[in-house]
Design an enzyme around this catalytic site. Structure first.
Site, short mmCIF file in Angstrom:
data_model
loop_
_atom_site.label_atom_id
_atom_site.label_comp_id
_atom_site.label_asym_id
_atom_site.label_seq_id
_atom_site.Cartn_x
_atom_site.Cartn_y
_atom_site.Cartn_z
N ARG A 93 -9.80 -3.62 -8.33
CA ARG A 93 -8.87 -4.38 -9.16
C ARG A 93 -8.19 -5.41 -8.25
O ARG A 93 -7.44 -5.04 -7.34
CB ARG A 93 -7.83 -3.43 -9.77
N HIS A 137 -0.73 -11.89 -11.13
CA HIS A 137 0.04 -10.88 -10.39
C HIS A 137 1.11 -11.64 -9.60
O HIS A 137 1.14 -11.63 -8.39
CB HIS A 137 -0.88 -10.07 -9.49
N GLU A 182 2.38 -6.00 -14.58
CA GLU A 182 3.80 -5.65 -14.58
C GLU A 182 4.71 -6.79 -15.02
O GLU A 182 5.54 -7.28 -14.24
CB GLU A 182 4.23 -5.14 -13.20
N ASN A 309 0.99 1.57 -14.39
CA ASN A 309 1.33 1.71 -12.98
C ASN A 309 2.47 2.72 -12.86
O ASN A 309 3.48 2.60 -13.55
CB ASN A 309 1.78 0.37 -12.38
N TYR A 311 4.85 5.11 -10.02
CA TYR A 311 5.24 5.48 -8.65
C TYR A 311 6.28 6.60 -8.62
O TYR A 311 6.20 7.49 -7.79
CB TYR A 311 5.78 4.26 -7.90
N GLU A 386 -2.29 1.48 -10.96
CA GLU A 386 -1.67 1.56 -9.64
C GLU A 386 -0.98 2.90 -9.50
O GLU A 386 -0.27 3.35 -10.41
CB GLU A 386 -0.60 0.48 -9.41
O1 IFM Z 1 3.06 -3.89 -4.24
C1 IFM Z 1 3.43 -3.67 -5.57
C2 IFM Z 1 2.45 -4.31 -6.51
O2 IFM Z 1 2.32 -5.66 -6.26
C3 IFM Z 1 2.91 -4.13 -7.93
N1 IFM Z 1 3.21 -2.74 -8.23
C4 IFM Z 1 4.04 -2.03 -7.28
C5 IFM Z 1 3.50 -2.20 -5.87
C6 IFM Z 1 4.40 -1.43 -4.90
O3 IFM Z 1 5.69 -1.90 -4.94
#
Ligand code: IFM
Length: 480
Positions: A93, A137, A182, A309, A311, A386
């Protein structure tokens, strides 16, 4: 081997184990983004983007770092393609830099820019790696920002034209088109908090940007559908927030953040309407008159896969206006607010452990998010586009024994497996990131890669996590 049908799996939100097998069609890939890795910021006709401007503005990015060189991927394309193949990646990706294709965001294509991505896509296909292309992006051509950027409807219209150009060039070869990465960050960090380029701090501007990004997605899908000649998948990637309420006001706070962070996108994209409560919560900020008749029909395009995405989690309540206020939403605080109309919400410090970003490690947040999406959009296939972690890696005798990152990945991939067992139509997982890179406002101080980049020599060294991931990608089985 433990599977999620046993007590150890089903009941335990954080179970992990080697030997879990993913479906044969499940895709394991990795992700990057143009400005974060390419460098070559002024070569072959590339125009300036908002991140060139922002990163060169004193005080905006840690250490004054810029993407001028980054990982020099632009000049090391073949080496990086071989690296991906050596890691058994099934898909890659990447994002296309709009200012390489249209240096001022409008007008004819810059052939050298197209040639670069043509070489990338062909190089992937030659190695049996599926190309997943993101159109945006975050590197908006600066010339468009000078006319209002995402606060302006004209940027969405220009984006549709850009999508058409790229679709005409690669619409015979790209497997999955992702319009935006995002848009939450583009809108709320770019035009609300000011932590990201272009660094504006306007609550109304942030909401206008939300709408124009949604509109850009719809226009891009329509343009791509007209010009592609293969049978690609269409998608968008959202950083949906996994939200927990805290205390008696937690449910109201969670509803507000869900409206701004999640449903401001999933509403128009997947249901064709902005949620009523979002309009109500933000009525002191804007009357939403930037939404024109017909826009929602344009935005509401069927998509083949929704990119997610993930985290970490957030925990919220309504601030009592008296107690010292926590502000732990995981984003850099540079003055503005990324929460227009909902500044009364307090973001609590999360229990650890944490990654180097200060983000809490909680795989159950991923599981919960995927299951919520399954419940709300049962027909919508999902893809984790992600997931990954920054840690302060050290090099020992030429190797990086990043046990924390392996553990993070193992636990989150296990959570993804549990979600599939729970009936989530999850199609793939992309680790963020293939290699260490420019982490936006944090510059090069945070390393997310499964491959280390030495920023002095630009040498690439697969970390232990890369070797672990390569084993996973070769077998669709979580290594022991
Ligand atoms: O590095 C970023 C990415 O560009 C977009 N999503 C989160 C990642 C980590 O912060």
């Amino acid at each position: 081997m433990t599977d999620s049908t046993t007590a150890a799996g089903q009941g335990n939100p954080d179970y992990r184990d080697g030997g879990l097998v993913f479906p044969p069609a499940f895709t394991f890939g990795s992700a990057t983004a143009s400005y974060q890795i390419e460098g070559a910021f002024d070569e072959d006709g590339r125009g300036p983007s908002i991140w060139d401007t922002f990163s060169k503005t004193p005080g905006k990015v840690f250490n004054g770092d810029t993407g001028d060189v980054a990982d020099d991927h632009y000049h090391r394309l073949d080496e990086d393609l071989d690296l991906m193949a050596s890691l058994n990646l099934q898909a890659y990706r990447f994002s296309i830099a709009w200012p390489r294709i249209q240096p001022t965001g409008r007008g004819p294509a810059n052939q050298a820019g197209l040639d670069f991505y043509g070489r990338l896509i062909d190089g992937l296909l030659a190695r049996g790696i599926t190309p997943v292309a993101t159109l945006y992006h975050w590197d908006l051509p600066q010339a468009l920002e000078d006319e209002g950027g995402w606060m302006s409807r004209a940027t969405a219209e220009a984006f549709g034209e850009y999508a058409r150009i790229v679709g005409e060039a690669f619409g015979d070869r790209v497997h999955t088109w992702t319009t935006l990465n995002e848009p939450w960050c583009s809108a709320y960090l770019g035009y609300g908090s000011g932590a990201h380029a272009p660094g504006k701090m306007s609550p109304e501007g942030a909401l206008a940007a939300v709408h124009h990004l949604n509109l850009a997605h719809g226009l891009a899908v329509l343009a791509l559908r007209e010009v592609v000649t293969n049978d690609p998948e269409f998608s968008i990637t959202l950083n949906l927030h996994s939200i927990r309420g805290h205390g008696p006001t937690g449910a109201e706070a969670a509803r507000r953040i869900d409206a701004l962070a999640n449903r401001a996108f999933t509403g128009p994209l997947l249901k064709g309407a902005y949620p009523d409560d979002l309009l109500e919560d933000t009525k002191q900020v804007t009357d939403w008159s930037f939404v024109e008749p017909g826009d929602l029909a344009i935005i509401h395009q069927p998509i083949d896969v929704l990119g997610v995405n993930y985290y970490s989690t957030v925990t919220v309540s309504i601030w009592d206006g008296v107690s010292p206020r926590a502000n732990a939403d995981g984003h850099q605080n540079v003055g503005g607010s990324p929460w227009p109309g909902s500044d009364i919400v307090e973001f609590h410090v999360q229990p650890g452990p944490y990654t180097e970003m200060g983000w809490n490690i909680d795989p159950s947040g991923l599981f919960d998010l995927l299951v919520q999406l399954r419940d709300e959009f049962p027909e919508q296939p999902l893809m984790i586009t992600e997931n990954g972690a920054a840690f302060a890696d050290t090099v020992t005798d030429g190797a990086v024994h990043d046990v924390e990152r392996v553990d993070y990945l193992r636990r989150h991939i296990t959570a993804a497996h549990r979600a599939i067992d729970a009936g989530v139509d999850l199609r793939g997982y992309f680790v963020w990131s293939l290699m260490d890179n420019f982490e936006w406002g944090y510059g090069y101080s945070k390393r997310f890669g499964i491959v280390r980049v030495d920023y002095d020599t630009l040498e690439r060294t697969p970390k232990d996590s890369a070797l672990w991931y390569a084993e996973l990608a070769a077998s669709n089985t979580i290594p022991a």
